[in-house]
Design a protein around this motif. Structure first.
Motif, mmCIF file in Angstrom:
data_model
loop_
_atom_site.group_PDB
_atom_site.id
_atom_site.type_symbol
_atom_site.label_atom_id
_atom_site.label_comp_id
_atom_site.label_asym_id
_atom_site.label_seq_id
_atom_site.Cartn_x
_atom_site.Cartn_y
_atom_site.Cartn_z
ATOM 1 N N LEU A 109 0.822 -1.213 0.000
ATOM 2 C CA LEU A 109 0.000 0.000 0.000
ATOM 3 C C LEU A 109 0.857 1.264 0.000
ATOM 4 O O LEU A 109 0.518 2.260 -0.652
ATOM 5 N N ALA A 110 1.967 1.225 0.720
ATOM 6 C CA ALA A 110 2.858 2.397 0.772
ATOM 7 C C ALA A 110 3.474 2.664 -0.600
ATOM 8 O O ALA A 110 3.628 3.821 -1.008
ATOM 9 N N GLU A 111 3.817 1.589 -1.299
ATOM 10 C CA GLU A 111 4.405 1.728 -2.629
ATOM 11 C C GLU A 111 3.436 2.412 -3.584
ATOM 12 O O GLU A 111 3.859 3.162 -4.477
ATOM 13 N N GLU A 112 2.126 2.166 -3.369
ATOM 14 C CA GLU A 112 1.096 2.799 -4.193
ATOM 15 C C GLU A 112 0.692 4.169 -3.641
ATOM 16 O O GLU A 112 -0.202 4.815 -4.187
ATOM 17 N N LYS A 113 1.354 4.578 -2.537
ATOM 18 C CA LYS A 113 1.060 5.864 -1.877
ATOM 19 C C LYS A 113 -0.409 5.973 -1.457
ATOM 20 O O LYS A 113 -1.044 7.028 -1.563
ATOM 21 N N GLN A 114 -0.932 4.867 -0.957
ATOM 22 C CA GLN A 114 -2.330 4.792 -0.533
ATOM 23 C C GLN A 114 -2.437 4.990 0.980
ATOM 24 O O GLN A 114 -2.766 4.070 1.731
ATOM 25 N N ILE A 115 -2.147 6.194 1.426
ATOM 26 C CA ILE A 115 -2.146 6.495 2.860
ATOM 27 C C ILE A 115 -3.526 6.292 3.495
ATOM 28 O O ILE A 115 -3.629 5.676 4.569
ATOM 29 N N PRO A 116 -4.628 6.773 2.877
ATOM 30 C CA PRO A 116 -5.957 6.526 3.477
ATOM 31 C C PRO A 116 -6.245 5.038 3.642
ATOM 32 O O PRO A 116 -6.828 4.617 4.651
ATOM 33 N N MET A 117 -5.820 4.227 2.655
ATOM 34 C CA MET A 117 -6.086 2.795 2.742
ATOM 35 C C MET A 117 -5.223 2.152 3.826
ATOM 36 O O MET A 117 -5.671 1.207 4.500
ATOM 37 N N ILE A 118 -4.015 2.643 4.027
ATOM 38 C CA ILE A 118 -3.163 2.137 5.113
ATOM 39 C C ILE A 118 -3.859 2.359 6.452
ATOM 40 O O ILE A 118 -3.867 1.479 7.324
ATOM 41 N N ARG A 119 -4.469 3.533 6.607
ATOM 42 C CA ARG A 119 -5.205 3.830 7.857
ATOM 43 C C ARG A 119 -6.386 2.874 8.022
ATOM 44 O O ARG A 119 -6.655 2.397 9.135
ATOM 45 N N ILE A 120 -7.096 2.606 6.941
ATOM 46 C CA ILE A 120 -8.236 1.686 7.003
ATOM 47 C C ILE A 120 -7.769 0.297 7.431
ATOM 48 O O ILE A 120 -8.374 -0.343 8.297
ATOM 49 N N PHE A 121 -6.678 -0.171 6.845
ATOM 50 C CA PHE A 121 -6.147 -1.490 7.179
ATOM 51 C C PHE A 121 -5.704 -1.543 8.641
ATOM 52 O O PHE A 121 -6.031 -2.492 9.369
ATOM 53 N N SER A 122 -4.957 -0.540 9.078
ATOM 54 C CA SER A 122 -4.437 -0.539 10.449
ATOM 55 C C SER A 122 -5.565 -0.522 11.468
ATOM 56 O O SER A 122 -5.552 -1.284 12.451
ATOM 57 N N HIS A 123 -6.546 0.347 11.238
ATOM 58 C CA HIS A 123 -7.685 0.442 12.163
ATOM 59 C C HIS A 123 -8.489 -0.859 12.155
ATOM 60 O O HIS A 123 -8.925 -1.337 13.206
ATOM 61 N N SER A 124 -8.664 -1.448 10.969
ATOM 62 C CA SER A 124 -9.449 -2.683 10.853
ATOM 63 C C SER A 124 -8.785 -3.838 11.596
ATOM 64 O O SER A 124 -9.461 -4.624 12.270
ATOM 65 N N ILE A 125 -7.474 -3.951 11.476
ATOM 66 C CA ILE A 125 -6.750 -5.027 12.164
ATOM 67 C C ILE A 125 -6.874 -4.874 13.674
ATOM 68 O O ILE A 125 -7.049 -5.857 14.408
ATOM 69 N N GLN A 126 -6.817 -3.642 14.152
ATOM 70 C CA GLN A 126 -7.017 -3.400 15.584
ATOM 71 C C GLN A 126 -8.419 -3.846 16.003
ATOM 72 O O GLN A 126 -8.594 -4.518 17.026
ATOM 73 N N GLU A 127 -9.419 -3.492 15.204
ATOM 74 C CA GLU A 127 -10.798 -3.892 15.496
ATOM 75 C C GLU A 127 -10.952 -5.413 15.508
ATOM 76 O O GLU A 127 -11.626 -5.973 16.388
ATOM 77 N N ILE A 128 -10.362 -6.065 14.520
ATOM 78 C CA ILE A 128 -10.455 -7.525 14.432
ATOM 79 C C ILE A 128 -9.918 -8.172 15.702
ATOM 80 O O ILE A 128 -10.550 -9.076 16.282
ATOM 81 N N ASN A 129 -8.758 -7.732 16.142
ATOM 82 C CA ASN A 129 -8.151 -8.304 17.352
ATOM 83 C C ASN A 129 -9.007 -8.057 18.588
ATOM 84 O O ASN A 129 -9.144 -8.934 19.446
ATOM 85 N N GLU A 130 -9.604 -6.868 18.674
ATOM 86 C CA GLU A 130 -10.476 -6.561 19.817
ATOM 87 C C GLU A 130 -11.696 -7.473 19.840
ATOM 88 O O GLU A 130 -12.086 -7.997 20.893
ATOM 89 N N HIS A 131 -12.306 -7.675 18.681
ATOM 90 C CA HIS A 131 -13.511 -8.506 18.624
ATOM 91 C C HIS A 131 -13.194 -9.984 18.850
ATOM 92 O O HIS A 131 -13.991 -10.709 19.450
#
Length: 262
Positions: A109-131
């Motif tokens: 994602l960083a190589e594609e300069k997709q910063i908003p998508m990196i945030r979505i992925f990071s937040h989602s992984i945190q949510e997954i672990n919490e649930h």
């Protein structure tokens, strides 16, 4: 009308890219490569193909596969007391493999300069672990609690990507289909004698052991009906979604169980 078969080449292409990126001869001697959920590949790519460029659709789907692999590998880490050096080494390499897969999705994602998508992925992984923690750490889960947590754990990344594109119907489909998939899996494991979190909550709701399986079948039918109704909103993808539901529901475990009880 879109069909599953139209995505077979794309699934093969993405699996090939995944294997190429993750291939590591040393790790493969000790760590089993996680299985890829082809349903998630097809569903996510189908949605993205309508709302992102081909390059972005491939990158996001591949990143999602890598993120899921990282989660699956970390979940497989043994928590038992270390008895031997080989067991210790296996655990260390499993941790490293999960971290390695995580770094690959981030790099992609960083190589594609997709910063908003990196945030979505990071937040989602945190949510997954919490649930996931909620599923296994709460002593007395109700079916409603289990359903809410499993829905998030199974598909929140896909849901959050759909939300990014304001695709509410796809978000509903992701939520319901992958919970249904988990429920069918647990139903089948229950038939084999293994009791998992969702089926455990149905014991409380059924009030009698002999009613648990019938109750799970009713839940499956209710989810199926809900998915069929939502699929109509996606028009050309209705057949695509129905095919997935049919493939999922038409497993032999329940039919064989009923025949045995005959």
């Amino acid at each position: 009308m879109v069909r599953i078969s139209q995505f077979n080449d794309k699934v093969r292409e993405l699996k090939k890219s995944f294997n190429s990126l993750t291939k590591h001869s040393y790790l493969e001697r000790y760590i089993e490569v996680p299985a890829i959920d082809e349903d998630k590949v097809r569903f996510l790519y189908a949605m993205l193909s309508e709302h992102a460029s081909k390059k972005e659709a491939k990158a996001y789907t591949l990143a999602a596969v890598l993120a899921q692999a990282a989660l699956d590998v970390h979940e497989a880490i043994s928590l038992h007391k270390l008895q031997t050096d080989s067991v210790r080494k296996n655990r260390q390499l499993t941790v490293l493999a999960g971290d390695y897969y995580s770094s690959l999705y981030y790099y992609l994602l960083a190589e594609e300069k997709q910063i908003p998508m990196i945030r979505i992925f990071s937040h989602s992984i945190q949510e997954i672990n919490e649930h996931k923690m909620n599923i296994y750490e709460v002593d007395e889960l109700t079916y409603t609690d289990a359903k809410r947590n499993v829905e998030k754990a199974e598909s929140i990344l896909l849901q959050n990507i759909a939300n990014h594109y304001n695709q509410n119907y796809w978000k509903e489909i992701f939520n319901d289909f992958f919970f249904l998939k988990r429920l069918v899996f647990e139903r089948n494991e229950f038939i084999k004698g293994k009791n998992l979190p969702i089926m455990e909550t149905l014991f409380q709701e059924a009030r009698h052991p002999d009613s648990v399986l019938a109750l799970s079948e009713q839940k499956i039918e209710d989810l199926k009906d809900k998915l069929l109704n939502t699929s109509q909103r996606l028009q050309k993808y209705e057949g695509f979604i129905i095919e997935h539901i049919d493939q999922l529901i038409n497993t032999t475990d329940y039919d064989e169980y009923v025949a045995e009880k005959g």
